[in-house]
Scaffold this motif. Structure first.
Motif, short mmCIF file in Angstrom:
data_model
loop_
_atom_site.label_atom_id
_atom_site.label_comp_id
_atom_site.label_asym_id
_atom_site.label_seq_id
_atom_site.Cartn_x
_atom_site.Cartn_y
_atom_site.Cartn_z
N ARG A 184 0.74 -1.26 -0.01
CA ARG A 184 0.00 0.12 0.07
C ARG A 184 0.96 1.29 0.09
O ARG A 184 0.40 2.37 -0.68
CB ARG A 184 -0.97 -0.03 1.40
CG ARG A 184 -2.20 -0.99 1.13
CD ARG A 184 -2.99 -0.69 2.32
NE ARG A 184 -4.05 -2.13 2.37
CZ ARG A 184 -3.78 -2.82 3.20
NH1 ARG A 184 -2.86 -2.92 4.02
NH2 ARG A 184 -4.82 -3.94 3.02
N ASP A 208 -1.30 -1.44 -3.89
CA ASP A 208 -2.38 -2.19 -3.44
C ASP A 208 -3.52 -2.82 -4.41
O ASP A 208 -4.36 -3.51 -4.13
CB ASP A 208 -3.17 -1.70 -2.20
CG ASP A 208 -3.40 -0.32 -2.39
OD1 ASP A 208 -2.42 0.62 -3.01
OD2 ASP A 208 -4.57 0.32 -1.87
N GLU A 209 -3.51 -1.95 -5.50
CA GLU A 209 -4.69 -2.26 -6.37
C GLU A 209 -3.84 -2.48 -7.90
O GLU A 209 -4.39 -2.64 -9.03
CB GLU A 209 -5.37 -1.07 -6.77
CG GLU A 209 -6.41 -0.72 -5.55
CD GLU A 209 -7.27 0.33 -5.87
OE1 GLU A 209 -7.78 0.58 -6.92
OE2 GLU A 209 -7.62 1.01 -4.96
N LYS A 264 -8.05 -5.79 -3.69
CA LYS A 264 -8.36 -5.01 -5.04
C LYS A 264 -7.11 -5.32 -5.81
O LYS A 264 -7.01 -4.98 -6.95
CB LYS A 264 -8.24 -3.48 -4.59
CG LYS A 264 -9.68 -3.20 -3.77
CD LYS A 264 -9.65 -1.72 -3.68
CE LYS A 264 -10.88 -1.15 -3.02
NZ LYS A 264 -11.09 0.17 -2.86
N ALA A 265 -6.24 -6.06 -5.40
CA ALA A 265 -5.06 -6.55 -6.29
C ALA A 265 -5.29 -7.59 -7.09
O ALA A 265 -6.11 -8.59 -6.70
CB ALA A 265 -3.82 -6.63 -5.35
#
Length: 376
Positions: free
Chosen positions: A101, A106-107, A131-132
């Motif tokens: 993050r 993190d995505e 969300k990754a």
């Protein structure tokens, strides 16, 4: 402390592999890839899985290590990668999620060692990074490891030479009447004396391919022929060697078959030149075997080697394999026949721009080694 390895080439290849796989970063957790990418040799990770170590490699080349509380001194001696310590109170996976993050990942599309990670660990990572997008990076990381740097090749050559010296020493100390268990002990002790870190496996084959892995108390008798095959390790890099040993008197048909196999082995290695395919080399190997009245025991002739005896998702020397030999590749080459006896060779070979170079043979194995005698 073992020698550090200069990793500029490895780092550049890793960035290229991440880009080609269309990833934003990879998270490395295996013993093998931590050694390759961060110079951390941590064999205990295979048996103490809760001691998680993570290496984050980003597409822009930046890297970060997350290590347990007990490891900072060791890590800082071995690598210049920035280190973050995860505490047992926070937990490994939450600490990894926090680190990703903080880097804005993190995505992101995150490459993971899906074929190494336990299913439970993959689930934990998915929960802390909902969300990754988690993508298998196993193939990309293996391809990254197939081309060895000169420093890596030097360590593989070191462990190969130590293994050969150990076999020569144990064969000279062997004697008729000792058991295979006693002979296996001589091999292990000789290997340690020659400077290896570990004997990863050892197989003795007195009579047939089925009797390979478990030493027994069977005594060695006159006229017996057997193979030695073992994997050894120095600083995370492995050798895989095999030699055939006989107890005098040696039957004439066995000696003749052995000499034919020795010739095939030598000619096969000579064919492993840059630019040609594994398949074409293997076809010529099989034709050479047929011309000499020999039949290969197994379906493959050898395999890639380095950070494992069979390196990860191993590249096999087999029929139809389209991979092209390139400088920096290292292979174990091991033709085996079972008639008129189990006869085998196994050497380590590095592909160089000028052709193949054997890393593991400084002694004369053209004739059968005799138990109790020194191999010249």
């Amino acid at each position: 402390m073992k020698r550090p390895m200069h990793d500029r080439t490895v780092r550049e290849r890793t960035v290229q592999a991440i880009a080609e796989a269309e990833l934003d970063a990879v998270v490395v957790t295996s013993r093998q890839n931590l050694r390759h990418l961060a110079n951390l040799y941590l064999p205990h990770l295979s048996v103490v899985p809760e001691e998680h170590v993570f290496l984050i490699c980003r597409r822009d080349g930046e890297r970060q290590l997350l290590i347990p509380e007990w490891m900072p001194t060791y890590a800082k001696e071995r690598t210049d990668i920035p280190v973050t310590v995860w505490s047992y109170g926070t937990g490994a996976w939450n600490s990894l999620a926090d680190a990703l993050r903080q880097q804005g990942l993190d995505e992101a599309r995150i490459g993971i060692e899906a074929e190494y990670m336990a299913a439970a660990d993959r689930d934990r990572l998915a929960r802390v990074l909902p969300k990754a997008t988690l993508v298998s990076a196993d193939r990309a990381l293996l391809a990254n490891r197939l081309l060895k740097t000169p420093d890596e090749i030097a360590v593989i050559a070191e462990v190969a030479a130590a293994g050969e010296r150990a076999m020569v020493e144990a064969i000279a100390e062997g004697r008729e009447g000792m058991t295979d268990r006693e002979f296996a002990k001589e091999l292990r002790l000789a290997s340690i004396r020659q400077g290896v870190d570990e004997v990863s496996w050892l197989a003795l084959n007195w009579a047939s391919p089925e009797q390979r892995t478990q030493p027994t108390d069977r005594p060695i008798r006159p006229g017996q022929v057997f193979s030695i095959e073992f994997g050894l390790c120095i600083d995370g890099y492995y050798s895989d060697l095999q030699r055939t040993v006989a107890v005098a008197p040696v039957p004439g048909d066995v000696q003749e078959a052995y000499e034919k196999l020795a010739g095939v082995h030598e000619r096969t290695i000579a064919r492993m030149t840059p630019g040609r395919s594994v398949a074409s080399m293997h076809d010529e190997f099989l034709a050479d075997m047929r011309d000499n009245g020999l039949q290969m025991w197994d379906w493959w002739l050898g395999h890639s080697i380095g950070l494992d005896v069979h390196e990860g998702l191993s590249l096999w020397l087999r029929e139809g394999e389209k991979t092209i030999f390139e400088p920096g590749m290292v292979f174990a080459v091991e033709p085996v026949i079972t008639e008129p006896a189990v006869l085998a060779f196994e050497d380590l070979v590095v592909i160089e721009t000028t052709g193949p170079r054997v890393l593991s043979s400084q002694h004369n194995w053209d004739t059968l080694a005799i138990l109790g005698e020194r191999v010249e």
